[in-house]
Write a protein that holds these residues in place. Structure first.
Motif, mmCIF file in Angstrom:
data_model
loop_
_atom_site.group_PDB
_atom_site.id
_atom_site.type_symbol
_atom_site.label_atom_id
_atom_site.label_comp_id
_atom_site.label_asym_id
_atom_site.label_seq_id
_atom_site.Cartn_x
_atom_site.Cartn_y
_atom_site.Cartn_z
ATOM 1 N N TYR A 232 -9.076 11.609 -6.278
ATOM 2 C CA TYR A 232 -8.340 10.249 -5.876
ATOM 3 C C TYR A 232 -8.189 9.646 -4.920
ATOM 4 C CZ TYR A 232 -8.556 5.409 -7.288
ATOM 5 O OH TYR A 232 -8.758 4.217 -7.377
ATOM 6 N N LEU A 233 -6.707 10.375 -4.903
ATOM 7 C CA LEU A 233 -5.279 10.169 -4.145
ATOM 8 C C LEU A 233 -5.973 10.166 -2.115
ATOM 9 C CD1 LEU A 233 -3.329 9.857 -2.817
ATOM 10 C CD2 LEU A 233 -2.138 11.552 -3.492
ATOM 11 N N HIS A 234 -6.514 11.222 -2.341
ATOM 12 C CA HIS A 234 -7.247 11.588 -1.007
ATOM 13 C C HIS A 234 -8.075 10.859 -0.503
ATOM 14 C CE1 HIS A 234 -5.101 15.078 -0.698
ATOM 15 N NE2 HIS A 234 -5.053 16.088 -1.612
ATOM 16 N N ALA A 235 -9.392 10.304 -1.387
ATOM 17 C CA ALA A 235 -10.628 9.836 -0.779
ATOM 18 C C ALA A 235 -9.874 7.884 -0.827
ATOM 19 C CB ALA A 235 -10.984 9.156 -2.154
ATOM 20 N N SER A 236 -9.120 7.931 -2.195
ATOM 21 C CA SER A 236 -7.952 6.353 -1.278
ATOM 22 C C SER A 236 -7.714 6.415 -0.470
ATOM 23 C CB SER A 236 -7.148 6.263 -2.334
ATOM 24 O OG SER A 236 -7.522 6.221 -3.609
ATOM 25 N N GLU A 237 -6.442 6.888 0.047
ATOM 26 C CA GLU A 237 -6.187 7.810 1.459
ATOM 27 C C GLU A 237 -6.827 7.558 2.305
ATOM 28 O OE1 GLU A 237 -2.004 10.130 0.903
ATOM 29 O OE2 GLU A 237 -3.340 11.606 1.139
ATOM 30 N N SER A 238 -8.680 7.974 2.488
ATOM 31 C CA SER A 238 -9.140 7.799 3.582
ATOM 32 C C SER A 238 -9.739 6.880 3.321
ATOM 33 C CB SER A 238 -10.426 8.914 3.217
ATOM 34 O OG SER A 238 -9.612 10.355 3.506
ATOM 35 N N ARG A 239 -9.596 5.972 3.214
ATOM 36 C CA ARG A 239 -10.365 4.812 2.586
ATOM 37 C C ARG A 239 -9.605 3.610 3.262
ATOM 38 N NH1 ARG A 239 -12.760 5.582 -1.905
ATOM 39 N NH2 ARG A 239 -10.865 4.877 -3.107
ATOM 40 N N GLY A 240 -8.312 3.781 2.439
ATOM 41 C CA GLY A 240 -7.736 2.804 3.040
ATOM 42 C C GLY A 240 -6.304 2.226 2.161
ATOM 43 N N TYR A 241 -7.301 2.060 0.882
ATOM 44 C CA TYR A 241 -7.639 1.392 -0.013
ATOM 45 C C TYR A 241 -8.246 2.281 -1.654
ATOM 46 C CZ TYR A 241 -12.344 0.137 0.358
ATOM 47 O OH TYR A 241 -13.397 0.482 0.089
ATOM 48 N N ALA A 242 -7.010 1.838 -2.866
ATOM 49 C CA ALA A 242 -8.016 2.166 -4.042
ATOM 50 C C ALA A 242 -8.473 1.858 -5.196
ATOM 51 C CB ALA A 242 -6.514 2.461 -5.264
ATOM 52 N N ALA A 243 -10.005 2.002 -5.264
ATOM 53 C CA ALA A 243 -10.679 1.281 -5.972
ATOM 54 C C ALA A 243 -11.104 1.282 -6.813
ATOM 55 C CB ALA A 243 -12.265 1.464 -4.883
ATOM 56 N N LEU A 244 -11.450 0.550 -7.716
ATOM 57 C CA LEU A 244 -11.767 0.919 -9.720
ATOM 58 C C LEU A 244 -12.400 -0.564 -10.071
ATOM 59 C CD1 LEU A 244 -10.681 2.422 -12.543
ATOM 60 C CD2 LEU A 244 -9.640 0.472 -12.124
ATOM 61 N N ARG A 245 -13.858 0.083 -10.962
ATOM 62 C CA ARG A 245 -14.763 -0.368 -11.043
ATOM 63 C C ARG A 245 -13.608 -1.707 -12.187
ATOM 64 N NH1 ARG A 245 -17.898 3.719 -11.882
ATOM 65 N NH2 ARG A 245 -19.334 2.643 -10.726
ATOM 66 N N TRP B 128 0.675 -0.646 -0.080
ATOM 67 C CA TRP B 128 -0.374 -0.053 -0.273
ATOM 68 C C TRP B 128 1.048 0.884 -0.095
ATOM 69 C CZ3 TRP B 128 -4.247 2.255 -1.206
ATOM 70 C CH2 TRP B 128 -4.565 3.907 -0.546
ATOM 71 N N ASP B 129 2.386 1.369 0.900
ATOM 72 C CA ASP B 129 3.091 2.302 0.854
ATOM 73 C C ASP B 129 3.189 2.779 -0.633
ATOM 74 O OD1 ASP B 129 4.114 4.692 2.484
ATOM 75 O OD2 ASP B 129 6.002 3.149 2.636
ATOM 76 N N ALA B 130 3.997 2.022 -1.042
ATOM 77 C CA ALA B 130 4.518 1.809 -2.664
ATOM 78 C C ALA B 130 3.597 2.090 -3.436
ATOM 79 C CB ALA B 130 5.307 0.943 -3.100
ATOM 80 N N TYR B 131 1.810 2.021 -3.471
ATOM 81 C CA TYR B 131 1.158 2.024 -4.233
ATOM 82 C C TYR B 131 0.884 3.560 -3.798
ATOM 83 C CZ TYR B 131 -3.409 2.568 -6.629
ATOM 84 O OH TYR B 131 -4.149 2.394 -7.392
ATOM 85 N N ARG B 132 0.814 4.078 -2.710
ATOM 86 C CA ARG B 132 0.278 5.865 -2.358
ATOM 87 C C ARG B 132 1.705 6.488 -2.912
ATOM 88 N NH1 ARG B 132 2.207 8.699 1.038
ATOM 89 N NH2 ARG B 132 2.846 6.749 3.158
ATOM 90 N N HIS B 133 2.669 5.996 -2.710
ATOM 91 C CA HIS B 133 3.517 6.709 -3.498
ATOM 92 C C HIS B 133 3.224 6.645 -5.335
ATOM 93 C CE1 HIS B 133 6.217 7.704 -0.155
ATOM 94 N NE2 HIS B 133 6.196 6.249 0.324
#
Length: 98
Positions: A72-85, A52-57
């Motif tokens: 999108y970055l901020h929403a992903s950080e808030s959730r603790g993961y990134a999502a894509l349909r 997750w740390d590498a992906y966030r970078h």
């Protein structure tokens, strides 16, 4: 209305990355650029395991160069993961939500 085209960036698995004549890219992992249902937007699928740390970078770098929206970055950080349909699932139109 502009006709949407389906573009894809394909990378084949090899030991090293190198540009080749004719525009073909060879890389150790696969990636695909798929049009979003939002006109002019795309989804980048990267088949490469990372923390997750590498992906966030990676997301931060994509924000810096203007490829990913800061929200999108901020929403992903808030959730603790990134999502894509997934490509075969389409979101509802705004009209069908009401």
């Amino acid at each position: 209305m502009r006709k949407r085209t389906r573009s894809r960036l394909k990378m084949r698995s090899t030991a090293s990355t190198s540009a080749r004549a004719g525009g073909e890219v060879r890389a150790a992992h696969a990636a695909a650029l798929v049009p979003s249902s939002t006109e002019g937007h795309y989804h980048l699928y990267i088949d490469h395991p990372m923390t997750w740390d590498a992906y966030r970078h990676l997301l931060e770098a994509l924000v810096v160069v203007g490829i990913v929206q800061p929200g999108y970055l901020h929403a992903s950080e808030s959730r603790g993961y990134a999502a894509l349909r997934v490509p075969w699932l389409h979101k509802e139109s705004k009209e069908s939500r009401y």
